[in-house]
Design a protein around this motif. Structure first.
Motif, PDB file in Angstrom:
ATOM      1  N   PRO A  49      12.798  -8.350  64.239  1.00  0.00           N
ATOM      2  CA  PRO A  49      13.100  -8.442  62.803  1.00  0.00           C
ATOM      3  C   PRO A  49      14.531  -8.064  62.455  1.00  0.00           C
ATOM      4  CG  PRO A  49      11.901  -6.427  63.241  1.00  0.00           C
ATOM      5  CD  PRO A  49      11.918  -7.204  64.530  1.00  0.00           C
ATOM      6  N   SER A  58      11.372 -15.395  60.539  1.00  0.00           N
ATOM      7  CA  SER A  58      11.210 -14.342  59.534  1.00  0.00           C
ATOM      8  C   SER A  58       9.890 -14.438  58.790  1.00  0.00           C
ATOM      9  CB  SER A  58      12.389 -14.364  58.548  1.00  0.00           C
ATOM     10  OG  SER A  58      12.466 -15.605  57.875  1.00  0.00           O
ATOM     11  N   LEU A  62       8.263 -10.707  58.967  1.00  0.00           N
ATOM     12  CA  LEU A  62       8.483  -9.851  57.797  1.00  0.00           C
ATOM     13  C   LEU A  62       7.323  -9.965  56.816  1.00  0.00           C
ATOM     14  CD1 LEU A  62      12.299 -10.445  57.206  1.00  0.00           C
ATOM     15  CD2 LEU A  62      11.185  -8.519  58.349  1.00  0.00           C
TER      16      LEU A  62
END
Length: 509
Positions: A49, A58, A62
């Protein structure tokens, strides 16, 4: 003997009933706890990340796998994340975070303040080379006061700090000089833990049983299937093979509109599409050439042709940030004027025609945009050769500034500093353009150290006027973002920043 047989029969019936009851209870207990099948366009280039930049990476890491100290809700408000509260000193240079209790990493170890301090140090580590480093440029030190208290010392007050922390994942301590460990084996604190990655096939995540809000997680897991063809993804959600197509382009959304058992969620996204220019190479080291390129672009035509009209012409900040964004009409070079473009090219002294290459992010909407841009630039004497690398190669070339032009997207944020400082300040962690402007640098430094909002608004209006016409990025559009959702998926919400954090509370029926 007769009595024993009857007793045996009763015992047998009781056993069968018990087994049936247990099976019923097990079924009831696992009802809805299914694995969500998601179809996405591309396999990620990595899963660290602090290193990944592409949306293909991502969107997986995330939210589903990792969390930050702070978070964003659906309306893009800053809310507690792994930090349940924070206080700031009177001079704005010390921020103390109180961590949420009972948080564990996917490997079972408790998440403590030293893990947070280590994560922040890792982001600014030169050994790791994180593209997020500019977000923590104001950080002087990160110290674990005790297991649940973190003290962050700043060199100067930082207005964007809390917004910046929403995108910085907390990872286990001890990885500050290691840029390989998390790329293929992520370890976070989020609702889902990494289970399996089959290249060109899928990534499978399983529910994190030790999640601090495990009771709220209804899915047994999430499987991200890599399906490059938009038509195949559309067929898959139509027949129920997939329950979610997140972040699809307008063409696919139009194809799926009105399909039985498929609903469409949409929002104006924060990320913008752009044509990036390498100002360390001729002819884009010449400001007049950069300005000419802007005049040569007909943004409405690009949006109509490549995005089927689903988008808004892009100034340097998205129109949803009403408190910060200047309007397109306030940037003269965003008015389509090929004659003006040709005049500027003549004034630049650069020999015509100009021959350059443009590297394209391997995503269909970006390819479509690049083709329209190629045609428009050709009309004013800029001949563009299109290059279509696979994702990993695109990311590598982008990070190494190995391009003349590139067509891509830049991730969005609620904070202007997150857009501008890392991308356009001299030495910024994602300033792949090699752009340097002392006047802009001074404004950006002032903008992040100024806490008064009206004063910051004035600063960032000036920033946008500098970047708009002669900066290294020609902003194209803020597209409308779509997600296709099967009727049996409940609780999924589309976020303007492309976050899939809502999967932590989603369920299948």
């Amino acid at each position: 003997m007769h009595r024993d047989v009857r007793q045996g029969s009763k015992l047998s019936r009781r056993l069968r009933c018990g087994i049936a009851a247990a099976a019923f209870l097990l079924a009831a207990g696992t009802a809805g706890a299914q694995t969500l099948e998601v179809a996405v366009e591309a396999s990620p280039a990595g899963l660290d990340p602090h290193i990944v930049t592409a949306f293909a990476s991502s969107q997986i890491v995330l939210g589903p796998i990792y969390e930050g100290l702070t978070a964003l809700d659906k309306d893009l408000n800053i809310v507690p994340g792994l930090a349940q509260s924070w206080t700031m000193s009177a001079d704005g240079k010390t921020v103390t975070f109180k961590l949420r209790p009972g948080v564990t990493f996917h490997d079972g170890k408790p998440m403590e303040a030293e893990d947070v301090a280590s994560s922040l140090r890792r982001v600014v580590s030169k050994d790791v080379g994180s593209p997020l480093a500019s977000r923590l440029a104001a950080m002087e030190s990160a110290t674990a006061v005790d297991a649940t208290t973190l003290e962050l010392k700043l060199k100067e007050p930082s207005a964007p700090l809390l917004a910046s922390l929403t995108g910085i994942a907390i990872v286990p301590r001890g990885l500050e000089a290691n840029k390989d460990a998390l790329q293929r084996a992520p370890v976070g604190t989020g609702p889902f833990k990494f289970e399996e990655w089959r290249p060109n096939g899928f990534i499978r995540l399983a529910k994190h049983a030790g999640y601090w809000n495990a009771a709220g997680v209804k899915l047994a897991g999430v499987k991200f299937n890599f399906v490059p063809e938009a038509a195949t993804r559309a067929v898959g959600i139509g027949n129920g093979q997939f329950a979610l197509l997140p972040h699809i382009d307008a063409a696919t959304a139009m194809q799926l509109e009105g399909k039985p058992n498929v609903t469409m969620q949409k929002t104006q996204e924060l990320a913008y599409t752009l044509i990036g220019m390498n100002v360390s190479k001729p002819p884009f080291d010449n400001a007049k050439v950069r300005e000419a390129l802007n005049y040569a672009l007909n943004r409405k035509e690009i949006i109509d042709a490549a995005l089927f009209g689903a988008g808004a012409p892009a100034a340097p900040l998205p129109p949803v940030l009403k408190d910060w964004a200047v309007e397109v009409k306030d940037l003269p070079c965003y008015a389509y004027d090929p004659a003006k473009a040709q005049a500027l090219l003549k004034e630049s002294g650069v020999a015509l025609p100009i021959s350059v290459s443009m590297t394209m992010l391997p995503r269909q909407d970006i390819r479509d945009i690049a083709q329209v841009v190629q045609q428009q630039l050709g009309k004013v004497g800029i001949k563009v050769e299109l290059k279509n690398p696979e994702l990993g190669q695109f990311v590598q070339d982008w990070r190494n500034s190995n391009f003349d032009l590139f067509a891509s997207t830049n991730a969005g944020s609620i904070e202007p500093d997150d857009y501008f400082y890392r991308a356009f300040r001299t030495g910024g962690s994602t300033n792949v353009f090699k752009y340097s402007n002392p006047e802009l640098d001074a404004l950006l430094d002032k903008g992040r150290a100024t806490l008064d909002k009206p004063a910051r608004q004035t600063i960032y209006r000036d920033v946008q006027k500098i970047l708009g016409c002669t900066g290294p990025a020609a902003h194209i559009a803020y597209p409308t973002l779509f997600s296709a959702v099967r009727g049996n998926l409940q609780g999924y919400q589309i976020y303007a920043n492309r976050s899939l954090v809502s999967l932590g509370g989603a369920s299948l029926r």
